[in-house]
Design a protein around this motif. Structure first.
Motif, PDB file in Angstrom:
ATOM      1  N   THR A 285       1.834  25.356  -7.834  1.00 29.13           N
ATOM      2  CA  THR A 285       1.138  24.885  -6.642  1.00 29.13           C
ATOM      3  C   THR A 285      -0.031  25.830  -6.406  1.00 29.13           C
ATOM      4  O   THR A 285       0.132  27.051  -6.472  1.00 29.13           O
ATOM      5  CB  THR A 285       2.066  24.887  -5.423  1.00 29.13           C
ATOM      6  OG1 THR A 285       3.219  24.088  -5.710  1.00 29.13           O
ATOM      7  CG2 THR A 285       1.354  24.332  -4.201  1.00 29.13           C
ATOM      8  N   THR A 287      -4.294  26.442  -4.620  1.00 26.84           N
ATOM      9  CA  THR A 287      -5.483  26.034  -3.891  1.00 26.84           C
ATOM     10  C   THR A 287      -6.664  26.772  -4.486  1.00 26.84           C
ATOM     11  O   THR A 287      -6.537  27.906  -4.964  1.00 26.84           O
ATOM     12  CB  THR A 287      -5.361  26.328  -2.381  1.00 26.84           C
ATOM     13  OG1 THR A 287      -6.445  25.710  -1.683  1.00 26.84           O
ATOM     14  CG2 THR A 287      -5.366  27.818  -2.095  1.00 26.84           C
ATOM     15  N   LEU A 306      -7.539  21.413 -13.870  1.00 25.98           N
ATOM     16  CA  LEU A 306      -6.793  21.031 -12.674  1.00 25.98           C
ATOM     17  C   LEU A 306      -7.778  20.952 -11.514  1.00 25.98           C
ATOM     18  O   LEU A 306      -8.105  21.955 -10.883  1.00 25.98           O
ATOM     19  CB  LEU A 306      -5.686  22.044 -12.393  1.00 25.98           C
ATOM     20  CG  LEU A 306      -4.659  22.222 -13.528  1.00 25.98           C
ATOM     21  CD1 LEU A 306      -3.621  23.272 -13.145  1.00 25.98           C
ATOM     22  CD2 LEU A 306      -3.992  20.897 -13.864  1.00 25.98           C
ATOM     23  N   ASP A 308      -7.475  19.190  -8.695  1.00 23.88           N
ATOM     24  CA  ASP A 308      -6.929  19.061  -7.341  1.00 23.88           C
ATOM     25  C   ASP A 308      -6.999  20.407  -6.620  1.00 23.88           C
ATOM     26  O   ASP A 308      -7.131  21.461  -7.238  1.00 23.88           O
ATOM     27  CB  ASP A 308      -5.477  18.584  -7.399  1.00 23.88           C
ATOM     28  CG  ASP A 308      -5.357  17.172  -7.958  1.00 23.88           C
ATOM     29  OD1 ASP A 308      -6.373  16.461  -7.953  1.00 23.88           O
ATOM     30  OD2 ASP A 308      -4.255  16.813  -8.411  1.00 23.88           O
ATOM     31  N   GLY A 309      -6.890  20.370  -5.312  1.00 22.97           N
ATOM     32  CA  GLY A 309      -6.875  21.594  -4.529  1.00 22.97           C
ATOM     33  C   GLY A 309      -8.218  22.275  -4.416  1.00 22.97           C
ATOM     34  O   GLY A 309      -8.285  23.459  -4.065  1.00 22.97           O
ATOM     35  N   GLN A 324      -4.617  21.261  -1.565  1.00 18.50           N
ATOM     36  CA  GLN A 324      -3.670  21.928  -2.447  1.00 18.50           C
ATOM     37  C   GLN A 324      -3.328  21.007  -3.604  1.00 18.50           C
ATOM     38  O   GLN A 324      -3.307  19.782  -3.463  1.00 18.50           O
ATOM     39  CB  GLN A 324      -2.402  22.299  -1.672  1.00 18.50           C
ATOM     40  CG  GLN A 324      -1.370  23.076  -2.485  1.00 18.50           C
ATOM     41  CD  GLN A 324      -0.345  23.735  -1.577  1.00 18.50           C
ATOM     42  OE1 GLN A 324      -0.575  24.818  -1.055  1.00 18.50           O
ATOM     43  NE2 GLN A 324       0.783  23.067  -1.372  1.00 18.50           N
ATOM     44  N   GLY A 325      -3.089  21.598  -4.758  1.00 17.14           N
ATOM     45  CA  GLY A 325      -2.687  20.844  -5.928  1.00 17.14           C
ATOM     46  C   GLY A 325      -1.295  21.235  -6.388  1.00 17.14           C
ATOM     47  O   GLY A 325      -0.809  22.327  -6.060  1.00 17.14           O
ATOM     48  N   HIS A 326      -0.668  20.356  -7.152  1.00 16.25           N
ATOM     49  CA  HIS A 326       0.693  20.612  -7.631  1.00 16.25           C
ATOM     50  C   HIS A 326       0.850  19.955  -8.994  1.00 16.25           C
ATOM     51  O   HIS A 326       0.385  18.826  -9.214  1.00 16.25           O
ATOM     52  CB  HIS A 326       1.723  20.047  -6.657  1.00 16.25           C
ATOM     53  CG  HIS A 326       3.142  20.326  -7.055  1.00 16.25           C
ATOM     54  ND1 HIS A 326       3.808  21.493  -6.714  1.00 16.25           N
ATOM     55  CD2 HIS A 326       4.021  19.572  -7.772  1.00 16.25           C
ATOM     56  CE1 HIS A 326       5.031  21.444  -7.201  1.00 16.25           C
ATOM     57  NE2 HIS A 326       5.192  20.291  -7.840  1.00 16.25           N
TER      58      HIS A 326
END
Length: 400
Positions: A285, A287, A306, A308-309, A324-326
């Motif tokens: 997880t 950011t 990645l 995301d986030g 935030q990404g996961h």
């Protein structure tokens, strides 16, 4: 400094002399014959056999080189000057120089900076019918002053770099030992000695058993940036440890605080949390505060960033919520966190650097983790990049 000295001397030979000798005083007070250059019929030749350590500077010798090395005065000299009984080992060394080079007439002047004597410069001619005159000393003294200013500035830059590099080295942490996870880091200082950056990596265990991973970059290329990196790193460690919050909440709190209790104006970073997934395996997880995106190499050989986030950099807007990404990390996955020194080039857009990193990582994905990172630093880092580089990589082994 060596390149600069060589260029200066090449401007003097052969138009002003046949030989040029530079003796420098090191920061520990030792004398080193740093350059002996001869202008012959076939061009300029460095006489390395005549270079090397010199004896200590005598405190009261009246001989020309000794006086120049003490910053007292410039003088004319010749073989007869040093034919008298030697009053010091420096005089013996100078007598040997005249014998080895065939210099018949020489002008010797101090190399002085604004606040210290850095050495001496000797110009020599082998033609006895063209002796140096007292009027030549004015020019040589001026050249010595200009060399001295350049050398003193270079030493100041080097001292600043050494201080910052030492501070960075001591701030970069020891990696925690993780069961079932491989981890490696690299830090490369900027190639330009005048540039010191605020890049850093960090990895530390959290109270609940997770592991925090950080890569960041404080804006700037100086000692202030390195000091700001230390402040930001310590704040982030404290917030992450004290509060069991997801990464985006931690960075929101950090963003609100940096303008009030640090000297950092702007910075980028990725804060990630490596967790044990409920279904087994590992999860990440994270950011991203204006930083280059992490790179994922999945078990089947695909590579992707990645995205995301992704949020804005720290210091730009402290009250904006952060995304935030996961991602679940299957056995065989590799995550690469890095700073922009690995991808930025003055000659190409940033997208080209990101694509190059992605392609290189795909080619090297079968390497051991340490070898993968080392090879990426060689292949992906642009030759014209003058920034430092921090890299943190983790891998989930297939058979932990």
């Amino acid at each position: 400094m060596d390149d600069s000295l060589r260029k200066v001397v090449e401007l003097l030979l052969p138009r002003f002399a046949d030989w040029a000798v530079i003796d420098l005083i090191t920061e520990t007070g030792e004398v080193h014959r740093s350059l002996v250059l001869h202008a012959g019929s076939d061009g300029l030749t460095v006489r390395e056999d005549l270079q090397g350590p010199m004896p200590p500077v005598p405190a009261s010798s009246p001989m020309p080189l000794s006086k120049a090395l003490r910053g007292v005065s410039s003088a004319l000299a010749g073989p007869k000057t040093y034919a008298v009984p030697a009053d010091s080992e420096v005089a013996v060394a100078q007598r040997k120089l005249f014998a080895a080079t065939g210099i018949e007439t020489a002008a010797i002047a101090p190399v002085k900076g604004p606040s210290e004597v850095l050495g001496a410069i000797t110009l020599g001619r082998t033609a006895v019918e063209e002796p140096f005159a007292p009027a030549d000393l004015d020019l040589l003294e001026n050249i010595g002053r200009r060399i001295g200013i350049a050398l003193e500035n270079a030493r100041h830059y080097q001292r600043q770099r050494q201080i910052a590099a030492t501070m960075q080295r001591y701030l970069l942490p020891q990696l925690p030992r993780l069961v079932g996870v491989e981890m490696t880091v690299r830090y490369l200082p900027a190639p330009d000695a005048s540039h010191v950056g605020g890049d850093w990596y960090d990895a530390f265990p959290l109270p609940n058993g997770d592991t925090a991973l950080v890569v960041g970059d404080v804006v700037g290329h100086d000692l202030e940036a390195a000091a700001g990196m230390a402040q930001l790193r310590n704040m982030l460690r404290a917030y992450t440890w004290a509060q069991d919050d997801p990464p985006h909440h931690t960075v929101e709190r950090l963003d609100q605080a940096i303008g009030h209790i640090t000297d950092v104006s702007m910075a980028t970073l990725v804060l990630a949390r490596l967790e044990t997934a409920p279904s087994g395996g590992r999860a990440l997880t994270w950011t991203n505060a204006g930083h280059p995106p992490p790179l994922l190499l999945d078990p089947v050989g695909r590579t992707g960033f990645l995205g995301d986030g992704k949020g804005i950099l720290l210091g730009a807007c402290g009250d904006r919520p952060r995304p935030q990404g996961h991602v679940h990390l299957h056995p065989g996955s590799t995550i690469l966190l890095y700073t922009d020194g690995l991808i930025e080039s003055r000659r190409q857009p940033l997208d080209a650097g990101l694509q190059r990193l992605k392609d290189d990582a795909a080619d090297l994905r079968h390497r051991q983790l340490d070898d993968l990172v080392d090879d990426l630093l060689v292949r992906s880092r642009p030759a014209d990049n003058d920034d430092d580089v921090a890299v943190l990589a983790i891998r989930i082994p297939r058979n932990p």
